[in-house]
Design a protein around this motif. Structure first.
Motif, PDB file in Angstrom:
ATOM      1  N   UNK A 162       5.801 -17.242 100.041  1.00  0.00           N
ATOM      2  CA  UNK A 162       5.261 -18.345  99.480  1.00  0.00           C
ATOM      3  C   UNK A 162       6.103 -19.549  99.831  1.00  0.00           C
ATOM      4  N   UNK A 163       7.455 -19.334  99.225  1.00  0.00           N
ATOM      5  CA  UNK A 163       8.538 -20.472  99.293  1.00  0.00           C
ATOM      6  C   UNK A 163       9.713 -19.840  99.528  1.00  0.00           C
ATOM      7  N   UNK A 164      10.031 -18.539  99.930  1.00  0.00           N
ATOM      8  CA  UNK A 164      11.206 -18.042 100.415  1.00  0.00           C
ATOM      9  C   UNK A 164      11.682 -18.542 101.891  1.00  0.00           C
ATOM     10  N   UNK A 165      12.574 -18.973 102.151  1.00  0.00           N
ATOM     11  CA  UNK A 165      13.073 -19.315 103.279  1.00  0.00           C
ATOM     12  C   UNK A 165      14.362 -18.314 103.757  1.00  0.00           C
ATOM     13  N   UNK A 166      14.655 -18.503 104.895  1.00  0.00           N
ATOM     14  CA  UNK A 166      15.595 -17.337 105.511  1.00  0.00           C
ATOM     15  C   UNK A 166      16.820 -17.783 104.756  1.00  0.00           C
ATOM     16  N   UNK A 167      17.508 -18.771 104.443  1.00  0.00           N
ATOM     17  CA  UNK A 167      18.698 -18.786 103.352  1.00  0.00           C
ATOM     18  C   UNK A 167      18.367 -18.317 102.126  1.00  0.00           C
ATOM     19  N   UNK A 168      17.270 -18.467 101.421  1.00  0.00           N
ATOM     20  CA  UNK A 168      16.912 -17.816 100.109  1.00  0.00           C
ATOM     21  C   UNK A 168      16.842 -16.499 100.332  1.00  0.00           C
ATOM     22  N   UNK A 169      16.296 -15.824 101.302  1.00  0.00           N
ATOM     23  CA  UNK A 169      16.389 -14.347 101.605  1.00  0.00           C
ATOM     24  C   UNK A 169      17.709 -13.739 101.718  1.00  0.00           C
ATOM     25  N   UNK A 170      18.429 -14.480 102.430  1.00  0.00           N
ATOM     26  CA  UNK A 170      19.844 -14.055 102.568  1.00  0.00           C
ATOM     27  C   UNK A 170      20.598 -14.020 100.992  1.00  0.00           C
ATOM     28  N   UNK A 171      20.139 -15.023 100.237  1.00  0.00           N
ATOM     29  CA  UNK A 171      20.878 -15.071  99.111  1.00  0.00           C
ATOM     30  C   UNK A 171      20.460 -13.922  97.964  1.00  0.00           C
ATOM     31  N   UNK A 172      18.872 -13.590  98.080  1.00  0.00           N
ATOM     32  CA  UNK A 172      18.449 -12.601  97.263  1.00  0.00           C
ATOM     33  C   UNK A 172      18.936 -10.987  97.984  1.00  0.00           C
ATOM     34  N   UNK A 173      19.040 -11.114  99.277  1.00  0.00           N
ATOM     35  CA  UNK A 173      19.289  -9.724  99.804  1.00  0.00           C
ATOM     36  C   UNK A 173      20.768  -9.317  99.585  1.00  0.00           C
ATOM     37  N   UNK A 174      21.577 -10.259  99.315  1.00  0.00           N
ATOM     38  CA  UNK A 174      22.799  -9.963  99.059  1.00  0.00           C
ATOM     39  C   UNK A 174      23.065  -9.173  97.836  1.00  0.00           C
ATOM     40  N   UNK A 175      22.001  -8.945  96.843  1.00  0.00           N
ATOM     41  CA  UNK A 175      22.054  -8.182  95.838  1.00  0.00           C
ATOM     42  C   UNK A 175      21.516  -7.005  95.853  1.00  0.00           C
ATOM     43  N   UNK A 176      20.529  -6.974  96.807  1.00  0.00           N
ATOM     44  CA  UNK A 176      19.768  -5.746  96.723  1.00  0.00           C
ATOM     45  C   UNK A 176      19.951  -5.155  98.120  1.00  0.00           C
TER      46      UNK A 176
END
Length: 207
Positions: A162-176
């Motif tokens: 919905x609102x997750x862009x690529x930079x936000x996905x990178x930020x989230x993926x760093x933890x998981x």
């Protein structure tokens, strides 16, 4: 998708604004130019807070939009587009205004003396002359919108699909999923390098 839509919005509003700043002499022009370019130096998170204060559900304009049209922008895909357009617009305006100031106004004056309307002069004379600047500004605008993080996460959140862009996905993926974060980061890096190479070739070829 959101970066492309944001770039389209910047073209629709930014090109006329750049023309206004370059061609019209009015009191307060420096202030308007400063307001247009302030996102360049404003911390993105602060830009997101400003958008919330203006367009949030209880914001200055957001309250009216919600009451009159039932329109809520924060934490929506439209909010992502607005946040990206907010931070990317100065790149387009500066590029187009610079191209307008460098263009020879005598061609526009000649077209006007031959009876062409202002719209015809802009469409048939001015726009072709400044097209390299418009293209360069649009590419920079798109790349900046693609990489936007702070204003987006503040104004639109980080909701997958919905609102997750690529930079936000990178930020989230760093933890998981660090491997996914590396892949996405490489994609963004490749886009950035390609944009810089494209603009460098254009600048060198036109100089």
């Amino acid at each position: 998708m959101t970066a492309t839509i944001a770039t389209g919005l910047c073209l629709v509003f930014g090109v006329p604004l750049a023309w206004f700043l370059a061609r019209v002499d009015f009191r307060g022009r420096r202030l308007v130019r400063a307001l247009v370019t302030v996102p360049l130096v404003l911390p993105p998170v602060v830009g997101g807070v400003a958008l919330l204060l203006v367009l949030g559900r209880n914001g200055l304009a957001g309250r009216w939009l919600d009451a009159a049209f039932g329109l809520t922008l924060p934490f929506t895909t439209a909010g992502v587009v607005l946040a990206e357009a907010f931070v990317a617009m100065p790149f387009l305006v500066i590029s187009v205004e610079g191209a307008l100031r460098a263009a020879d106004p005598r061609y526009e004056e000649a077209a006007a003396t031959l009876g062409a309307s202002r719209w015809t002069v802009f469409r048939r004379v001015t726009l072709p002359m400044i097209m390299p600047g418009v293209v360069a500004g649009a590419v920079l605008c798109w790349a900046r919108a693609l990489g936007e993080f702070g204003a987006t996460i503040t104004f639109a959140g980080n909701f997958p699909g919905k609102t997750q862009t690529m930079p936000l996905a990178v930020y989230l993926a760093l933890e998981t999923d660090p491997d996914a974060a590396i892949v996405l980061s490489l994609v963004l890096l490749a886009v950035s390098v390609a944009v810089l190479a494209l603009l460098r070739d254009r600048w060198v070829s036109t100089s």
